[in-house]
Design an enzyme around this catalytic site. Structure first.
Site, short mmCIF file in Angstrom:
data_model
loop_
_atom_site.label_atom_id
_atom_site.label_comp_id
_atom_site.label_asym_id
_atom_site.label_seq_id
_atom_site.Cartn_x
_atom_site.Cartn_y
_atom_site.Cartn_z
N GLY A 46 0.83 -1.16 0.04
CA GLY A 46 -0.04 0.02 -0.18
C GLY A 46 1.04 1.34 -0.12
O GLY A 46 2.09 1.35 0.37
N GLN A 51 2.62 10.28 1.60
CA GLN A 51 3.92 9.61 1.78
C GLN A 51 4.73 9.99 0.75
O GLN A 51 6.17 9.97 0.62
CB GLN A 51 3.83 8.24 1.73
CG GLN A 51 3.13 7.61 3.09
CD GLN A 51 3.15 6.21 3.09
OE1 GLN A 51 2.18 5.62 2.47
NE2 GLN A 51 3.99 5.51 3.65
N CYS A 95 5.61 0.33 8.02
CA CYS A 95 5.29 1.50 7.15
C CYS A 95 6.55 1.87 6.37
O CYS A 95 7.64 2.08 6.87
CB CYS A 95 4.99 2.59 8.21
SG CYS A 95 4.41 4.17 7.33
N LEU A 96 6.22 2.01 5.19
CA LEU A 96 7.39 2.61 4.20
C LEU A 96 8.04 3.77 4.78
O LEU A 96 9.12 4.15 4.28
CB LEU A 96 6.88 2.86 2.85
CG LEU A 96 6.29 1.45 2.29
CD1 LEU A 96 5.73 1.52 1.04
CD2 LEU A 96 7.47 0.38 2.13
N HIS A 137 -4.83 1.13 7.51
CA HIS A 137 -3.62 1.90 7.54
C HIS A 137 -3.28 2.89 6.44
O HIS A 137 -2.76 4.07 6.77
CB HIS A 137 -2.41 0.76 7.33
CG HIS A 137 -0.94 1.34 7.26
ND1 HIS A 137 -0.23 0.87 8.30
CD2 HIS A 137 -0.14 2.21 6.59
CE1 HIS A 137 1.15 1.58 8.31
NE2 HIS A 137 0.96 2.44 6.89
N GLU A 138 -3.68 2.79 5.41
CA GLU A 138 -3.32 4.06 4.21
C GLU A 138 -4.45 4.90 4.59
O GLU A 138 -4.04 6.16 4.53
CB GLU A 138 -3.93 3.41 2.91
CG GLU A 138 -2.81 2.29 2.56
CD GLU A 138 -1.66 2.46 2.74
OE1 GLU A 138 -0.92 1.61 2.88
OE2 GLU A 138 -1.01 3.75 2.77
N HIS A 141 -3.05 7.33 7.19
CA HIS A 141 -2.20 8.32 6.33
C HIS A 141 -2.98 9.54 6.01
O HIS A 141 -2.26 10.63 6.11
CB HIS A 141 -1.40 7.66 5.18
CG HIS A 141 -0.32 6.80 5.70
ND1 HIS A 141 0.97 7.45 6.27
CD2 HIS A 141 0.12 5.74 5.65
CE1 HIS A 141 1.67 6.55 6.50
NE2 HIS A 141 1.24 5.47 6.13
O1 K2U Z 1 1.56 2.96 4.17
C1 K2U Z 1 2.63 2.22 4.16
O2 K2U Z 1 3.49 2.45 4.53
C2 K2U Z 1 2.58 1.04 3.08
C3 K2U Z 1 2.71 -0.36 4.10
C4 K2U Z 1 1.11 -0.79 4.16
C5 K2U Z 1 0.87 -1.81 5.06
C6 K2U Z 1 1.44 -1.49 6.53
C7 K2U Z 1 0.92 -2.79 7.50
C8 K2U Z 1 0.40 -3.70 7.09
C9 K2U Z 1 -0.06 -3.77 5.78
C10 K2U Z 1 0.02 -3.00 4.97
C11 K2U Z 1 3.83 -1.19 3.37
O3 K2U Z 1 3.06 -2.14 2.57
S1 K2U Z 1 4.84 -1.98 4.68
C12 K2U Z 1 5.37 -3.45 3.77
C13 K2U Z 1 4.53 -4.54 4.22
C14 K2U Z 1 4.34 -5.43 3.21
C15 K2U Z 1 3.58 -6.44 3.51
C16 K2U Z 1 2.97 -6.62 4.40
C17 K2U Z 1 3.00 -5.73 5.65
C18 K2U Z 1 3.85 -4.71 5.33
ZN ZN Z 2 2.44 3.48 6.29
#
Ligand code: K2U
Ligand code: ZN
Length: 173
Positions: A46, A51, A95-96, A137-138, A141
């Site tokens: 996501g 971001q 979180c990225l 989560h998104e 944000h």
């Molecule tokens: O918003 C973001 O930073 C993207 C995250 C979204 C996310 C966070 C936690 C749980 C689900 C989605 C990135 O995808 S973090 C990398 C990731 C990859 C696989 C599973 C969980 C997190």
């Molecule tokens: Zn995030």
């Protein structure tokens, strides 16, 4: 298509309430395309517009994890939660914008969301599992909320201190 730099916490732009998208212009389409490319490159499942420094209510996600399954890139404009399950789910989130930091967050297990697609049509869908966690989560944000805001103050400040140190070291090059 271009990969855009991802803002790292702490950054005031990650704490802002994002503005709704007015009309779905070609610029919004380009932003969504760049966000999907940036997300797959990270890699992540996501990515929200703030971001990449754009304070507008748009996020992308593709939580297809099964090998051999076709990807399902989704673009959600002005997304809203219209229903949530009583049942909760706990997931170790990352979180990225907060690299290498993970913590358990409990959220509703299923959410029904309503949003505007790039085609200008209103869509509604119930998400479960990783899709539900990611969508919430998104959406956080877009409201200037990070997953660490769901943690206790001590854990949150520990993670923030690590990110401040990381950014200082990056700035030194
Ligand atoms: O918003 C973001 O930073 C993207 C995250 C979204 C996310 C966070 C936690 C749980 C689900 C989605 C990135 O995808 S973090 C990398 C990731 C990859 C696989 C599973 C969980 C997190
Ligand atoms: Zn995030």
């Amino acid at each position: 298509m271009s990969i855009r730099p991802i803002l790292i916490h702490p950054d005031p732009r990650l704490k802002k309430l994002c503005a709704p998208v007015g009309t779905v212009t070609s610029e919004i389409g380009k932003l969504a395309e760049d966000m999907l490319e940036t997300m797959y490159d990270a890699p992540g499942v996501g990515l929200a517009a703030p971001q990449v420094g754009v304070l507008t209510r748009l996020f992308v996600m593709d939580c297809v994890k099964e090998e051999g399954e076709p990807p399902r890139p989704m673009v959600l404009i002005n997304p809203e939660i219209v229903a949530t399950s009583e049942e909760k789910n706990t997931y170790e989130e990352g979180c990225l914008s907060i690299p290498e930091q993970y913590a358990e967050v409990t959220r509703p297990k299923r959410v029904t969301m309503r949003w505007l697609g790039l085609d200008g049509k209103v869509q509604e869908e119930e998400f479960d599992g990783l899709w539900a966690t990611c969508a919430q989560h998104e959406l956080d944000h877009l409201n200037g909320k990070l997953f660490i805001d769901h943690l206790g103050a001590i854990k949150r400040s520990m993670i923030t201190r690590k990110m401040v140190k990381l950014k200082r070291e990056k700035a030194r090059g």
